[in-house]
Motif scaffolding. Structure first.
Motif, PDB file in Angstrom:
ATOM      1  N   GLY A 109       0.806  -1.227   0.001  1.00 50.51           N
ATOM      2  CA  GLY A 109      -0.132  -0.144   0.128  1.00 50.51           C
ATOM      3  C   GLY A 109       0.766   1.205  -0.106  1.00 50.51           C
ATOM      4  N   GLU A 110       2.136   1.264  -0.436  1.00 52.52           N
ATOM      5  CA  GLU A 110       2.831   2.187  -0.227  1.00 52.52           C
ATOM      6  C   GLU A 110       3.170   2.795  -1.858  1.00 52.52           C
ATOM      7  OE1 GLU A 110       6.393   1.114   2.929  1.00 52.52           O
ATOM      8  OE2 GLU A 110       6.581   0.121   0.967  1.00 52.52           O
ATOM      9  N   PRO A 111       3.214   4.339  -1.861  1.00 52.84           N
ATOM     10  CA  PRO A 111       3.486   4.916  -3.360  1.00 52.84           C
ATOM     11  C   PRO A 111       4.798   4.501  -3.742  1.00 52.84           C
ATOM     12  CG  PRO A 111       2.701   6.546  -1.841  1.00 52.84           C
ATOM     13  CD  PRO A 111       3.157   5.149  -0.958  1.00 52.84           C
ATOM     14  N   THR A 112       4.744   4.272  -5.012  1.00 57.31           N
ATOM     15  CA  THR A 112       6.105   3.942  -5.568  1.00 57.31           C
ATOM     16  C   THR A 112       6.511   4.944  -6.727  1.00 57.31           C
ATOM     17  OG1 THR A 112       5.071   2.638  -7.738  1.00 57.31           O
ATOM     18  CG2 THR A 112       5.639   1.604  -5.466  1.00 57.31           C
ATOM     19  N   ALA A 113       7.687   5.075  -7.063  1.00 52.70           N
ATOM     20  CA  ALA A 113       8.350   6.202  -8.146  1.00 52.70           C
ATOM     21  C   ALA A 113       9.706   5.295  -8.614  1.00 52.70           C
ATOM     22  CB  ALA A 113       8.321   7.189  -7.801  1.00 52.70           C
ATOM     23  N   PRO A 114      10.141   5.862  -9.802  1.00 52.93           N
ATOM     24  CA  PRO A 114      11.234   5.350 -10.513  1.00 52.93           C
ATOM     25  C   PRO A 114      12.427   5.528  -9.518  1.00 52.93           C
ATOM     26  CG  PRO A 114      10.081   6.260 -12.377  1.00 52.93           C
ATOM     27  CD  PRO A 114       9.272   6.622 -10.790  1.00 52.93           C
ATOM     28  N   ASN A 115      13.421   4.642  -9.409  1.00 52.92           N
ATOM     29  CA  ASN A 115      14.454   4.568  -8.506  1.00 52.92           C
ATOM     30  C   ASN A 115      15.576   5.025  -9.456  1.00 52.92           C
ATOM     31  OD1 ASN A 115      16.754   4.422  -6.997  1.00 52.92           O
ATOM     32  ND2 ASN A 115      16.655   2.160  -6.993  1.00 52.92           N
ATOM     33  N   THR A 116      16.094   6.640  -9.111  1.00 54.00           N
ATOM     34  CA  THR A 116      17.056   7.366  -9.468  1.00 54.00           C
ATOM     35  C   THR A 116      18.346   7.296  -9.062  1.00 54.00           C
ATOM     36  OG1 THR A 116      15.864   9.321  -8.796  1.00 54.00           O
ATOM     37  CG2 THR A 116      15.255   8.717 -11.005  1.00 54.00           C
ATOM     38  N   SER A 117      18.549   6.530  -7.822  1.00 55.84           N
ATOM     39  CA  SER A 117      19.633   6.717  -7.104  1.00 55.84           C
ATOM     40  C   SER A 117      20.719   5.817  -7.627  1.00 55.84           C
ATOM     41  CB  SER A 117      19.334   6.118  -5.560  1.00 55.84           C
ATOM     42  OG  SER A 117      19.076   4.805  -5.558  1.00 55.84           O
ATOM     43  N   GLY A 118      20.502   5.103  -8.363  1.00 52.33           N
ATOM     44  CA  GLY A 118      21.530   3.853  -9.129  1.00 52.33           C
ATOM     45  C   GLY A 118      21.827   2.927  -8.256  1.00 52.33           C
ATOM     46  N   PHE A 119      21.009   2.590  -7.294  1.00 57.06           N
ATOM     47  CA  PHE A 119      21.361   1.203  -6.371  1.00 57.06           C
ATOM     48  C   PHE A 119      19.945   0.676  -6.124  1.00 57.06           C
ATOM     49  CE2 PHE A 119      21.450  -0.495  -2.034  1.00 57.06           C
ATOM     50  CZ  PHE A 119      22.117  -1.610  -2.295  1.00 57.06           C
ATOM     51  N   GLY A 120      19.907  -0.513  -6.166  1.00 55.40           N
ATOM     52  CA  GLY A 120      18.513  -1.287  -5.858  1.00 55.40           C
ATOM     53  C   GLY A 120      17.645  -1.545  -6.840  1.00 55.40           C
ATOM     54  N   ASP A 121      16.576  -1.883  -6.526  1.00 58.35           N
ATOM     55  CA  ASP A 121      15.477  -2.406  -7.472  1.00 58.35           C
ATOM     56  C   ASP A 121      14.896  -1.105  -8.198  1.00 58.35           C
ATOM     57  OD1 ASP A 121      15.732  -5.224  -6.697  1.00 58.35           O
ATOM     58  OD2 ASP A 121      13.967  -5.031  -5.400  1.00 58.35           O
ATOM     59  N   PRO A 122      14.149  -1.389  -9.296  1.00 59.28           N
ATOM     60  CA  PRO A 122      13.903  -0.506 -10.101  1.00 59.28           C
ATOM     61  C   PRO A 122      13.236   1.023  -9.546  1.00 59.28           C
ATOM     62  CG  PRO A 122      13.601  -2.342 -11.318  1.00 59.28           C
ATOM     63  CD  PRO A 122      13.835  -2.600  -9.898  1.00 59.28           C
ATOM     64  N   ASN A 123      12.184   0.645  -8.550  1.00 55.78           N
ATOM     65  CA  ASN A 123      11.397   1.664  -7.976  1.00 55.78           C
ATOM     66  C   ASN A 123      11.685   1.877  -6.499  1.00 55.78           C
ATOM     67  OD1 ASN A 123       9.721   1.814 -10.268  1.00 55.78           O
ATOM     68  ND2 ASN A 123       8.776   0.082  -9.803  1.00 55.78           N
ATOM     69  N   TYR A 124      11.738   3.138  -6.146  1.00 61.69           N
ATOM     70  CA  TYR A 124      11.487   3.571  -4.912  1.00 61.69           C
ATOM     71  C   TYR A 124      10.333   3.112  -4.235  1.00 61.69           C
ATOM     72  CZ  TYR A 124      15.247   7.161  -5.720  1.00 61.69           C
ATOM     73  OH  TYR A 124      16.348   7.952  -6.103  1.00 61.69           O
ATOM     74  N   ALA A 125      10.267   2.775  -2.809  1.00 61.89           N
ATOM     75  CA  ALA A 125       8.974   2.781  -1.959  1.00 61.89           C
ATOM     76  C   ALA A 125       8.777   4.096  -1.123  1.00 61.89           C
ATOM     77  CB  ALA A 125       8.765   1.363  -1.283  1.00 61.89           C
ATOM     78  N   VAL A 126       7.805   4.827  -1.237  1.00 63.14           N
ATOM     79  CA  VAL A 126       7.657   5.875  -0.323  1.00 63.14           C
ATOM     80  C   VAL A 126       6.997   5.631   1.054  1.00 63.14           C
ATOM     81  CG1 VAL A 126       6.876   8.427  -0.213  1.00 63.14           C
ATOM     82  CG2 VAL A 126       7.812   7.175  -2.494  1.00 63.14           C
ATOM     83  N   GLY A 127       7.555   5.890   2.103  1.00 66.83           N
ATOM     84  CA  GLY A 127       6.852   5.767   3.217  1.00 66.83           C
ATOM     85  C   GLY A 127       5.981   7.071   3.803  1.00 66.83           C
TER      86      GLY A 127
END
Length: 544
Positions: free
Chosen positions: A375-393
């Motif tokens: 149930g968390e928002p997601t957005a593309p991960n632009t940090s260069g590390f990890g899976d393709p999407n951010y999860a937003v707390g």
């Protein structure tokens, strides 16, 4: 015919004598004697059997409940109408001087044991019985106490205290019981509601049932109730796409083109196919006629009409309206009553609009990013590390996941030029160009694990690198000249230059060249240095 059954009972009863009654009582006494013996008690005395003589008169019989019952029958008219006879037989049956175990339906079973041991079974031709035929044309004998006897199976079905018998031969609607009322009517029950069943199949080939309000229906092939008459009159339900259903008397919906019935659920709601293109397969139709769809357990009200902008809108429980785009994303239009817009800013500074349902929308492309399984928002991960999407707390923090492990992402680049991540234990690290996680302790010591050999390397704030070898010896590298060395407990260091030559620096500042195990003083800051070094290194080499 029913009158002759009763008269037969009377005639056969006239031949019972006081002797037979006493004999029966003694047999009963013996049963109690056996039981009393088991419980450790005693039985009542035997009943003396009188001597029967041809001149014996009924007046000389002992007065008993059974003889009173016979007198009661003898005193009543021997001819009566069928209706009054039924009532009279039922009343007499309930006055039997026996105590019976309770029936499952709250009444009392037949006074006869199973198998049936009564004056009526097997059926004596001199006492013609009454009959009951169930809706399947299965024939039953009806005994004076109302008990039904299945001729095919030999099973008996007694009446309960309401005068009703239940026979388990119903294999259709309301199975497994038919309920036979005192007037011979047949009923079935479903979910505690009783329906009368027609005795015969209708001319249209259907068996009809009638509810308490007089509404008649039959059961179609899919098990739905089809009420009659099925005309275009009466209330209608029209789904959001214009599909029309007839509303039946019980609130269920029927498709007039297919005769498919859609029953109510436990909340009084009908469920019909969802043709809106969004949500679970069925609409839920509320008692007020509103249509709802459900997605991932969340319920949304569906607009009855297409909006002028060409979209069908849905409304959540908070009143937020949205339509579903071609990609299946929920798009919330600007709400004129909303003051301002909430944004999420990712760790690289990219802005997203937070929609009422929590999803994120890219304002430059209108791309919507759905919630994840938590149930968390997601957005593309632009940090260069990890899976393709951010999860937003909930607090707007960004998280990335690698190999199932979650890390919090710093919003800013650190002064050392690195972006830091933090694991669940509070350990912070950055990722070097080779993809290695370089951890940094609060005291400034950095460390990482070599993926090739599993060795953990440390670096002090002054640049010294060290690790522990498989032999338990700690090896150091001097950041000023690249020397590698070990150190013993006294503080002496055993060094190797980058060219492979070795030397020893003693704890008191003396320097010795090494040739094998022979040492020679080469330089000193202490005039008291011995000409050679004597000691054993951590690698267990002894020098002289």
């Amino acid at each position: 015919m029913k009158i002759w059954i009763l008269l037969g009972l009377v005639c056969s009863a006239q031949y019972l004598s006081a002797a037979s009654i006493a004999s029966d009582l003694n047999a009963l006494r013996q049963q109690f004697a056996n039981a009393a013996s088991a419980f450790g008690g005693s039985a009542p005395p035997a009943v003396e059997e009188p001597v029967a003589t041809p001149e014996e008169q009924p007046a000389s019989e002992p007065v008993s409940a059974f003889s009173k019952f016979l007198s009661k029958i003898n005193s009543e008219p021997k001819v009566d109408t069928a209706t009054n006879l039924t009532t009279r037989v039922q009343n007499q049956a309930r006055s039997y001087p026996y105590s019976y175990p309770p029936s499952p339906y709250g009444g009392y079973p037949s006074p006869y044991p199973s198998p049936y041991q009564s004056p009526y079974a097997p059926v004596n031709p001199s006492y013609p019985p009454s009959y009951y035929s169930d809706p399947n044309n299965r024939l039953y004998n009806v005994f004076p106490d109302g008990t039904l006897y299945d001729q095919a199976t030999g099973q008996y079905y007694p009446r309960d205290q309401r005068g009703e018998a239940r026979i388990p031969t119903n294999t259709g609607f309301g199975a497994p019981y038919y309920i036979v009322t005192p007037d011979g009517g047949t009923f079935v029950e479903e979910n505690g509601v009783r329906y009368k069943i027609d005795d015969d199949v209708s001319a249209d080939g259907n068996r009809y049932y009638t509810d308490a309000a007089g509404n008649r229906f039959y059961i179609n092939a899919s098990g739905g109730k089809v009420f009659t008459p099925t005309t275009t009159q009466g209330p209608k339900y029209i789904d959001p796409t214009g599909k029309q259903y007839n509303v039946q008397p019980d609130g269920s919906l029927i498709d007039p083109t297919t005769n498919q019935v859609y029953p109510l659920n436990g909340l009084g709601e009908a469920s019909v196919p969802n043709t809106s293109g969004f949500g679970d397969p069925n609409y839920t139709v509320a008692p007020d006629g509103s249509a709802y769809v459900t997605q991932n357990g969340i319920k949304y009200k569906v607009d009855d009409q297409i909006s002028p902008d060409g979209n069908r809108y849905y409304t959540d429980s908070l009143g937020n309206r949205f339509y579903v785009d071609a990609n299946g994303n929920k798009v919330y239009p600007p709400n004129p009553t909303t003051q301002g817009v909430t944004y999420y800013v990712d760790p690289t500074g990219k802005q997203y609009i937070v929609q009422p349902d929590g999803t994120l929308k890219d304002p430059t492309t209108n791309q919507i990013y759905p919630l994840n399984a938590q149930g968390e928002p997601t957005a593309p991960n632009t940090s260069g590390f990890g899976d393709p999407n951010y999860a937003v707390g909930p607090d707007g923090s960004s998280y990335v996941t690698e190999n199932g492990i979650r890390y919090k992402v710093d919003d800013q680049i650190s002064p050392d030029g690195n972006r830091y991540y933090t694991d669940a234990a509070g350990n912070r690290f950055y990722v070097d160009p080779n993809g290695l996680k370089i951890y940094v302790r609060p005291d400034g010591v950095k460390y990482y694990t070599d993926p090739n050999n599993g060795i953990v390397y440390y670096q002090n704030p002054d640049g010294t690198i060290y690790y522990t070898g498989s032999n338990g010896v700690v090896y150091y590298q001097d950041p000023t000249n690249g020397d590698t060395y070990t150190r013993d407990a006294a503080g002496n260091t055993y060094r190797t230059r980058t060219d492979g030559s070795s030397y020893i620096q003693s704890a008191n500042g003396c320097t010795y060249s090494v040739n094998g195990t022979v040492t020679t003083l080469t330089s000193t800051t202490n005039t008291s240095c011995p000409t050679s070094f004597s000691g054993t290194s951590p690698e267990n080499v002894t020098y002289t």
